[in-house]
Enzyme design. Sequence first.
Site, mmCIF file in Angstrom:
data_model
loop_
_atom_site.group_PDB
_atom_site.id
_atom_site.type_symbol
_atom_site.label_atom_id
_atom_site.label_comp_id
_atom_site.label_asym_id
_atom_site.label_seq_id
_atom_site.Cartn_x
_atom_site.Cartn_y
_atom_site.Cartn_z
ATOM 1 N N ASN A 26 0.869 -1.181 0.000
ATOM 2 C CA ASN A 26 0.000 0.000 0.000
ATOM 3 C C ASN A 26 0.907 1.232 0.000
ATOM 4 O O ASN A 26 1.468 1.592 1.021
ATOM 5 C CB ASN A 26 -0.880 -0.045 1.264
ATOM 6 N N TRP A 27 1.043 1.829 -1.182
ATOM 7 C CA TRP A 27 1.963 2.975 -1.312
ATOM 8 C C TRP A 27 1.411 4.238 -0.649
ATOM 9 O O TRP A 27 2.120 5.222 -0.506
ATOM 10 C CB TRP A 27 2.238 3.267 -2.790
ATOM 11 N N LYS A 28 0.139 4.241 -0.314
ATOM 12 C CA LYS A 28 -0.532 5.424 0.255
ATOM 13 C C LYS A 28 -0.293 6.644 -0.649
ATOM 14 O O LYS A 28 -0.195 6.489 -1.870
ATOM 15 C CB LYS A 28 -0.074 5.645 1.694
ATOM 16 N N HIS A 114 -9.525 0.863 5.107
ATOM 17 C CA HIS A 114 -8.256 1.131 5.794
ATOM 18 C C HIS A 114 -8.531 2.104 6.948
ATOM 19 O O HIS A 114 -9.371 3.002 6.819
ATOM 20 C CB HIS A 114 -7.241 1.723 4.806
ATOM 21 N N GLU A 116 -7.045 4.598 7.958
ATOM 22 C CA GLU A 116 -6.888 6.018 7.607
ATOM 23 C C GLU A 116 -8.142 6.545 6.905
ATOM 24 O O GLU A 116 -8.514 7.709 7.064
ATOM 25 C CB GLU A 116 -5.638 6.201 6.730
ATOM 26 N N GLU A 186 -5.242 -5.104 10.746
ATOM 27 C CA GLU A 186 -4.265 -4.039 10.939
ATOM 28 C C GLU A 186 -4.561 -3.312 12.246
ATOM 29 O O GLU A 186 -5.405 -2.386 12.270
ATOM 30 C CB GLU A 186 -4.345 -3.031 9.790
ATOM 31 N N GLY A 192 2.295 2.359 10.786
ATOM 32 C CA GLY A 192 3.216 3.479 10.614
ATOM 33 C C GLY A 192 3.919 3.915 11.888
ATOM 34 O O GLY A 192 4.534 4.978 11.926
ATOM 35 N N SER A 232 3.418 -1.931 10.499
ATOM 36 C CA SER A 232 4.871 -1.944 10.736
ATOM 37 C C SER A 232 5.498 -3.306 10.456
ATOM 38 O O SER A 232 6.455 -3.711 11.128
ATOM 39 C CB SER A 232 5.195 -1.477 12.158
ATOM 40 N N GLY A 254 4.882 1.374 4.703
ATOM 41 C CA GLY A 254 6.211 1.972 4.559
ATOM 42 C C GLY A 254 7.224 1.084 3.845
ATOM 43 O O GLY A 254 7.921 1.531 2.921
#
Length: 269
Positions: A26-28, A114, A116, A186, A192, A232, A254
């Site tokens: 997931n490159w966000k 997600h 976020e 998650e 993160g 992470s 990440g």
Amino acid sequence: MSLVVKNEIINQVTPNNMRSKIVAGNWKMNKKFDEADELLYQITDELNNNPIDNVQLVICPPSLYLELATDFADASEIKIGVQNVSEHKSGAYTGEISVEMLSSVDVEFCIIGHSERRKYFAETSEQLANKVNNLLEFGIEPIFCIGEQLEEREADKHFEIVKKQISEGLFHLSPSEFSNIVVAYEPVWAIGTGVTASPEQAQEMHAFIRGVISEKYGTELAEETSILYGGSCNAKNAKELFSNTDVDGGLIGGASLVAKDFIAIANSF
Ligand code: PGA
């Protein structure tokens, strides 16, 4: 939820290896065009040097780079996903991207729910359920994210929360629809932050989730459902996390932005 109830749910499922192993990046909201291009080339190089075996790799770049990514995927075993989709099918929804559009450029996976998106865009379970329905109609596999906040874990509510998220977002589906779902656990406190769930915490929750799926859809379908860990996860801790019976891969943030690390994670089974 009492420990007895929790253990009853966990014990209903006997683990096995019927399901797909998946590592999804997931490159966000990262990378400019040239950097995205470069990263895709680096991933190809890494794959040539360290071929992966029996693991489905998925890359979810920003939607702006889908053409770049799908061209690249055509020449590799990698599948392309996105990070979000509109809950609406088409029409006057400025700035949105529909499922039909995604399907027309060969997108095969979509991250849904997600934390976020739940937090910053206030996405509700009802909206997430609509998005899942639309994706399934167009043959795109949802990677459905669930996970508790730190305070919820500290208050011993993590099992309850995760069960609620999965029930509200997915349990309206028929068994054949559900068979196209990938679940990603998650824990929000691990995303993160550099703080990973311990292998024991991950296995305990994954076994619980599989038990919840089994209660609703039966053992066979629960056994076939891939449940990924995210938060992470990196090249150093992936092996220990993936060695758990109920952890079928990872949703990587990440570390998916560094080709060497992403491919090392995919080689951690
Ligand atoms: P992280 O993100 O690997 O950077 O913690 C995971 C995710 O948000 O999917």
